[in-house]
Design a protein around this motif. Sequence first.
Motif, mmCIF file in Angstrom:
data_model
loop_
_atom_site.group_PDB
_atom_site.id
_atom_site.type_symbol
_atom_site.label_atom_id
_atom_site.label_comp_id
_atom_site.label_asym_id
_atom_site.label_seq_id
_atom_site.Cartn_x
_atom_site.Cartn_y
_atom_site.Cartn_z
ATOM 1 N N ALA A 16 23.075 48.187 -66.538
ATOM 2 C CA ALA A 16 23.439 49.102 -65.460
ATOM 3 C C ALA A 16 24.845 49.656 -65.654
ATOM 4 O O ALA A 16 25.107 50.845 -65.418
ATOM 5 C CB ALA A 16 23.335 48.389 -64.105
ATOM 6 N N GLN A 17 25.772 48.809 -66.127
ATOM 7 C CA GLN A 17 27.146 49.258 -66.370
ATOM 8 C C GLN A 17 27.190 50.305 -67.472
ATOM 9 O O GLN A 17 27.938 51.293 -67.380
ATOM 10 C CB GLN A 17 28.019 48.049 -66.738
ATOM 11 C CG GLN A 17 29.470 48.386 -67.008
ATOM 12 C CD GLN A 17 30.190 48.947 -65.787
ATOM 13 O OE1 GLN A 17 29.945 48.523 -64.663
ATOM 14 N NE2 GLN A 17 31.061 49.927 -66.009
ATOM 15 N N SER A 18 26.386 50.130 -68.505
ATOM 16 C CA SER A 18 26.343 51.102 -69.606
ATOM 17 C C SER A 18 25.845 52.451 -69.112
ATOM 18 O O SER A 18 26.391 53.508 -69.481
ATOM 19 C CB SER A 18 25.423 50.587 -70.720
ATOM 20 O OG SER A 18 25.932 49.405 -71.278
ATOM 21 N N TYR A 85 23.646 53.614 -60.561
ATOM 22 C CA TYR A 85 23.853 52.532 -61.535
ATOM 23 C C TYR A 85 25.056 51.669 -61.179
ATOM 24 O O TYR A 85 25.085 50.470 -61.495
ATOM 25 C CB TYR A 85 23.967 53.098 -62.947
ATOM 26 C CG TYR A 85 22.621 53.477 -63.510
ATOM 27 C CD1 TYR A 85 21.688 52.502 -63.839
ATOM 28 C CD2 TYR A 85 22.270 54.820 -63.678
ATOM 29 C CE1 TYR A 85 20.441 52.849 -64.336
ATOM 30 C CE2 TYR A 85 21.010 55.172 -64.177
ATOM 31 C CZ TYR A 85 20.117 54.179 -64.504
ATOM 32 O OH TYR A 85 18.875 54.514 -64.974
ATOM 33 N N LYS A 86 26.022 52.264 -60.512
ATOM 34 C CA LYS A 86 27.140 51.463 -60.017
ATOM 35 C C LYS A 86 26.648 50.463 -58.983
ATOM 36 O O LYS A 86 27.011 49.274 -59.015
ATOM 37 C CB LYS A 86 28.209 52.379 -59.398
ATOM 38 C CG LYS A 86 29.408 51.625 -58.839
ATOM 39 C CD LYS A 86 30.417 52.581 -58.221
ATOM 40 C CE LYS A 86 31.611 51.832 -57.662
ATOM 41 N NZ LYS A 86 32.598 52.757 -57.020
ATOM 42 N N ASP A 87 25.802 50.940 -58.066
ATOM 43 C CA ASP A 87 25.255 50.055 -57.032
ATOM 44 C C ASP A 87 24.285 49.034 -57.623
ATOM 45 O O ASP A 87 24.236 47.881 -57.174
ATOM 46 C CB ASP A 87 24.558 50.879 -55.950
ATOM 47 C CG ASP A 87 25.532 51.680 -55.101
ATOM 48 O OD1 ASP A 87 26.726 51.319 -55.088
ATOM 49 O OD2 ASP A 87 25.118 52.664 -54.469
ATOM 50 N N ASP A 179 16.163 47.518 -57.611
ATOM 51 C CA ASP A 179 16.221 48.975 -57.538
ATOM 52 C C ASP A 179 16.377 49.434 -56.097
ATOM 53 O O ASP A 179 17.227 50.277 -55.777
ATOM 54 C CB ASP A 179 14.952 49.565 -58.161
ATOM 55 C CG ASP A 179 14.839 51.062 -57.948
ATOM 56 O OD1 ASP A 179 15.761 51.785 -58.346
ATOM 57 O OD2 ASP A 179 13.832 51.510 -57.367
ATOM 58 N N ASN A 180 15.584 48.871 -55.196
ATOM 59 C CA ASN A 180 15.660 49.272 -53.791
ATOM 60 C C ASN A 180 16.906 48.747 -53.106
ATOM 61 O O ASN A 180 17.452 49.406 -52.213
ATOM 62 C CB ASN A 180 14.401 48.815 -53.052
ATOM 63 C CG ASN A 180 13.238 49.758 -53.281
ATOM 64 O OD1 ASN A 180 13.178 50.840 -52.714
ATOM 65 N ND2 ASN A 180 12.322 49.362 -54.149
ATOM 66 N N GLN A 181 17.377 47.586 -53.513
ATOM 67 C CA GLN A 181 18.656 47.115 -52.983
ATOM 68 C C GLN A 181 19.773 48.091 -53.353
ATOM 69 O O GLN A 181 20.647 48.395 -52.523
ATOM 70 C CB GLN A 181 18.983 45.724 -53.540
ATOM 71 C CG GLN A 181 18.240 44.584 -52.884
ATOM 72 C CD GLN A 181 18.656 43.240 -53.448
ATOM 73 O OE1 GLN A 181 17.845 42.469 -53.928
ATOM 74 N NE2 GLN A 181 19.939 42.961 -53.407
ATOM 75 N N ALA A 182 19.740 48.582 -54.602
ATOM 76 C CA ALA A 182 20.756 49.547 -55.042
ATOM 77 C C ALA A 182 20.649 50.837 -54.244
ATOM 78 O O ALA A 182 21.669 51.420 -53.847
ATOM 79 C CB ALA A 182 20.595 49.824 -56.536
#
Length: 601
Positions: A16-18, A85-87, A179-182
């Motif tokens: 996700a960080q990438s 992607y940050k979240d 995914d949904n949490q993000a």
Amino acid sequence: MNQSIINDYQQRAQAAQSEFTKYEKLANQYSLLRLVVFGLIVVSIYFAVIYNNIFIFLGGLVVLGFVFAWLVSKQSGFEKLKQYYKDLNRVTENEISVITTRANLYDNGSAFSDDKHFYTADLDIFGNLSLFQMLNRAATFAGRSRLAAWLSKPSVKYVILERQEAVQEIGTKNTWKLDNQARLLFAIKEPVNHLEQLITYLHYPLNLKGEAWLSKYAKIAPWLLLTAIILSGYYYPAKILAVLIGFANMSIVFSKAMYIQKTDLIAGKIGQTLGNYAGVFEKIEQENWHADYNNKLADTIKNDGTSARIKELSTLINKLNYHLNIYVGFFLNLFLLWDIRQIIAIENWKRNNRQNLEKAFNVITEFEALMSLSSLYINNPEWAFPQIADGEGYTLVAQQIAHPLINPEQAVKNDYALHDTFKIDIITGSNMAGKSTFLRTIGINTVLALCGAPVCAESMEVSVITMVSYMRIKDSLNESTSTFKAELDRLQMLLAAVESDEKIFFLIDEMLRGTNSVDKYLGSKAVIEQLINKKGVGLVATHDLQIAHLEQKYPDYIRNFYFDIQVSDGEMLFDYKIKNGECKTFNASMLLKRIGIEIEA
């Protein structure tokens, strides 16, 4: 601690960080390109004025305008992906924190704390270092409230079983869950009533005066102005006509400024919020569900096409927000009466789509609570889903049960068995031997069991029971309540609850601490005997060995258990294991001796 689960989260977080880094670079690049194109638009206007050539203006405005709009759209997409992607990285790393340190970026539920509740205060259900803090993954206040309600009252058997199935299924879809949490993480920063405000707005009509003719004129206005501009290159009077049409268009927009501002005040702030919710609705609709509970929830929104409807409204509101750029807003209103078009489109949407929206958002609320419970299943695969027992008597059977809030490497597991019967179990033991922790272990796992979650045990079977605890009795200066008065109030509540039709299972830790030892014993004995008369069932922890002697008077109703200590070379050793019978070894004198107080033999 399951290292393989932590490793999985670490890999997900790094991925996700990438992606975040990639989209951050793209967003910055397109932002720079936007600036370049805007500069070219200004240059084209300059040359159009210098050479008095309307076609330079039109060419520059149309071609570069489209390029600018395309760049805005692309950058906006990159910004959304960057934030996503940050979240995603945040919620994934948060799972590692919950497993390793119990730290959680989600709310700890302190707003739901209630010292007068039957059991939540005594069992650490809400607040700092609580069960709620450990399992909460609900970003919305509505989701947190739903989870709190599940933890505050046992559900009926069929609901518990439905939730167990739903939680297990979500537990096999950890990618979907994260995914949904993000996608929902934004709601943590929203006011607690933002969903209520949204629903209220969607039911509140704007009542735009002249909406019918404005709608028709907005469709032909751009063609009128464009025709006048083209003709002005050949006929001078057409220039005047173009100016008049442009002036008329802006006058109409300004005349409806109050309605535009009213829409913008509420709707303008929720466009992105609705877009986020639309993404969550879409993910729920598209997922292939097998559990009945999940299927019912998904069908509620799938049948109404909720995600498409919410996305449409989000798009309309975001289009209205184009006027926030003063230059873009000016040209859009000049040619298209942009703000008028958008507020009419939003009102049409509200008239046609506002039904059943409360039901739709309730689906997200339910899924947030289910995702919270599933986090326990995913992060603790060794935990068990309990069986829910029938029968007139009380059943509470557990093998290798431990307290879920104690570090697994330090938690001591015990067995306990109550099979379809009516019993009061007296637990005696030394100070710090584990009596209170055992009561809380039984209590907190029962809370989990009866809301549909897995429990911290090898196996468990439990009746649908309502717990009442008598453990942390506190005085209150504000209410002028002494400790003894507080204890009497709690006892009164307990006895009244036992008389109800519900199956009450009580947890009592050292009754009547606020009085002398004689009254304490006599009062405790009288309370237990009254509970026996009312067919009460539960656990009573006490230091008073005389209470254990009630087993001789009520052999069919009272059972004795104890926690003891071992003394080796003057050192006290605790094994924290529950045993049958009465305790014979106590440690108060040894503890006092350690701090320099000698007690005569």
